[in-house]
Design a protein around this motif. Structure first.
Motif, PDB file in Angstrom:
ATOM      1  N   LEU A  89      49.939  47.147  34.141  1.00 44.13           N
ATOM      2  CA  LEU A  89      48.882  48.061  34.561  1.00 44.13           C
ATOM      3  C   LEU A  89      47.610  47.784  33.766  1.00 44.13           C
ATOM      4  N   SER A  90      46.535  47.487  34.473  1.00 43.82           N
ATOM      5  CA  SER A  90      45.228  47.287  33.844  1.00 43.82           C
ATOM      6  C   SER A  90      44.212  48.187  34.542  1.00 43.82           C
ATOM      7  N   VAL A  91      43.028  48.284  33.953  1.00 44.16           N
ATOM      8  CA  VAL A  91      41.943  49.039  34.560  1.00 44.16           C
ATOM      9  C   VAL A  91      40.702  48.170  34.554  1.00 44.16           C
ATOM     10  N   TRP A 145      49.484  46.042  38.722  1.00 44.50           N
ATOM     11  CA  TRP A 145      48.678  47.128  39.266  1.00 44.50           C
ATOM     12  C   TRP A 145      47.335  47.160  38.543  1.00 44.50           C
ATOM     13  N   MET A 146      46.285  47.556  39.272  1.00 43.93           N
ATOM     14  CA  MET A 146      44.938  47.613  38.697  1.00 43.93           C
ATOM     15  C   MET A 146      44.255  48.919  39.110  1.00 43.93           C
ATOM     16  N   ILE A 147      43.827  49.701  38.108  1.00 44.88           N
ATOM     17  CA  ILE A 147      43.102  50.950  38.364  1.00 44.88           C
ATOM     18  C   ILE A 147      41.628  50.637  38.603  1.00 44.88           C
ATOM     19  N   TYR A 171      55.094  56.456  37.405  1.00 38.31           N
ATOM     20  CA  TYR A 171      55.001  56.636  38.852  1.00 38.31           C
ATOM     21  C   TYR A 171      54.972  55.294  39.582  1.00 38.31           C
ATOM     22  N   LEU A 172      54.468  54.277  38.916  1.00 35.38           N
ATOM     23  CA  LEU A 172      54.282  52.980  39.570  1.00 35.38           C
ATOM     24  C   LEU A 172      55.509  52.087  39.503  1.00 35.38           C
TER      25      LEU A 172
END
Length: 490
Positions: free
Chosen positions: A227-229, A317-319, A340-341
């Motif tokens: 997970l990154s943003v 995943w990317m925010i 959740y992911l």
């Protein structure tokens, strides 16, 4: 004999010669025909033998002038953004890695406006990202990538972006061309992009000699993130420290921050240096300006799709949110976004859609101490209605082709989740200095759930427990930090 006598003698001879010539022509007509045919022969000789030599000379001169004009045209329109010759045309991220970025986008009439170009080693291709207006017609042409060794590959068919969002429709494009084997594995090299015309190379319709670098995370040694943003900021330094601390606490492993302020004026790198040194943040220089007739959204859309394609293979995943927006996990038994992911059924979607919920205070002009979370503890009873231009997304990059701010333009389906029981987007718009002409709801409900999480964030940071939350499905090998601009190609 004096000079005057010589002139007089010559005149006498000439007069005698002319009288004799007239006499022979009148008394012997065949002399007239001889003179006539002599003139015709001399004219034919001059037109068939002598004249070509003069014409060839003129043609050579004209060809030389055309070549000189073409070279001057090439010098005028050539890009010449070779790192070795013009390093000032590029910027690098912080910390420095194998990537490089255009200081200014490539822009020319009847050519695509290109904001970024990089090599995706996973797909063995060069990727060029930009934004266009629908009325632009350059996409009807064909383009060719040319490499320094003379190899040429055609641009793959460009997928049309046909969905219109916003008051000024601006459309994404991504161009890709196959990377020759000779350049696979290289950190950077120069190339050219030509628009195919009736002339083999017409420099007005080309970007020549610009450098492309290997994209971050596209080589085998790159660390994979679950997970990154990714976000873009300009003069929003006050928001960043709390925003980074919070999202790091709730499961984000890495943050890519595109800095839209000029490098010589920006203080962002100093603001987030602590997070850069800890390996949590990468700052990307992105001081591009909108093109003529386009809005500021051009630069934002370009950065979103650059980040999406650049990290297509290294983040699960990317925010995609702004720095006045926070993602809050709503179930106490699932305190991380990653909780959740992890559901494998979500991997088929292009995005998880987050519903917006404004937070603020009843009197926005009131000065309240503390962080942005502590200052804004009030909210309306209900979130913003979905699909009204306020939703944000957590993207699955591999399933998204084009993206624009609030929604996928081309790619997989988006799954909306419950803002009361799963995840919600907490939006502190009231503290944003760009609040003008922005309507906010009535803040009638006191909600301190974000404050409670924030206290845990501060406690964790004070105890030195802040760390990355690695997924079991990602690699743990760190990137080797290298300097790009001072090194030669492999």
């Amino acid at each position: 004999m004096t000079f005057s006598h010589q002139i007089k003698h010559t005149e006498i001879l000439n007069s005698v010669t002319m009288r004799r010539l007239r006499y022979y022509v009148m008394t012997q007509p065949w002399w007239g025909w001889i003179a006539f045919f002599a003139v015709i022969i001399l004219w034919l000789l001059s037109s068939t033998i002598l004249q070509p030599s003069f014409t060839a000379k003129k043609q050579r001169e004209h060809r030389a002038k055309r070549l000189a004009a073409a070279f001057a045209e090439w010098r005028k329109y050539t890009t010449m953004l070779d790192i070795k010759r013009n390093a000032s045309a590029y910027s690098r991220s912080l910390p420095a890695d194998e990537s490089c970025f255009f200081t200014h986008k490539l822009e020319r009439s009847d050519m695509p406006t290109i904001h970024s170009a990089f090599v995706a080693q996973e797909s063995s291709s060069v990727v060029l990202v930009g934004v266009r207006f629908l009325r632009e017609k350059w996409n009807e042409a064909r383009f060719t990538c040319e490499f320094p060794n003379g190899e040429m590959t055609s641009i793959d068919p460009v997928v049309d972006d046909y969905r219109s969002f916003g008051y000024l429709s601006q459309y994404v494009f991504v161009m890709t061309c196959l990377l020759p084997k000779a350049y696979r594995g290289k950190r950077n090299f120069t190339m050219s992009l030509y628009k195919e015309t009736w002339r083999r190379k017409w420099y007005r319709y080309a970007y020549t000699n610009f450098t492309v670098c290997r994209g971050v995370g596209t080589h085998s040694g790159a660390k994979k993130q679950f997970l990154s943003v990714c976000t873009m900021v300009k003069d929003m330094d006050d928001f960043l420290p709390d925003w980074l601390d919070f999202h790091r606490f709730v499961g984000v492993e890495h943050a890519y921050i595109y800095d839209n302020a000029p490098e010589d004026l920006s203080l962002l790198r100093e603001t987030v240096r602590e997070h850069v040194e800890s390996g949590f943040v990468t700052v990307i220089p992105w001081s591009h300006r909108p093109s003529h007739e386009k809005s500021y959204l051009e630069v934002q859309i370009a950065h979103e799709n650059d980040c999406l394609w650049r990290h297509r293979y290294d983040t699960h995943w990317m925010i995609k949110i702004d720095v006045d927006e926070y993602i809050q996990p709503m179930n106490p038994s699932m305190p991380k976004i990653t909780d959740y992911l992890r559901d494998p059924h979500l991997d088929q979607f292009g995005a998880v859609r987050l519903q917006n919920w404004f937070f603020g205070r009843r009197n926005l002009t009131e000065t309240v101490p503390g962080s942005i979370i502590e200052r804004n503890r009030w909210r309306p009873e209900d979130p913003t209605l979905p699909n009204t231009g306020r939703d944000k997304n957590i993207l699955r990059p591999i399933n998204v082709h084009y993206f624009k701010i609030h929604a996928i333009k081309l790619g997989g389906e988006a799954k909306s989740i419950d803002p009361r029981t799963e995840l919600r987007l907490v939006h502190y718009r009231g503290d944003n200095p760009r609040i003008r002409h922005f309507d906010l709801p009535d803040f009638s409900v006191l909600d301190e759930s974000m404050v409670q999480i924030w206290r845990k964030v501060k406690q964790s940071k004070q105890r030195g427990l802040m760390k990355d939350f690695d997924s079991s499905s990602v690699e743990s090998k760190d990137n080797e930090i290298i300097k790009l601009l001072g090194k030669n190609n492999n």
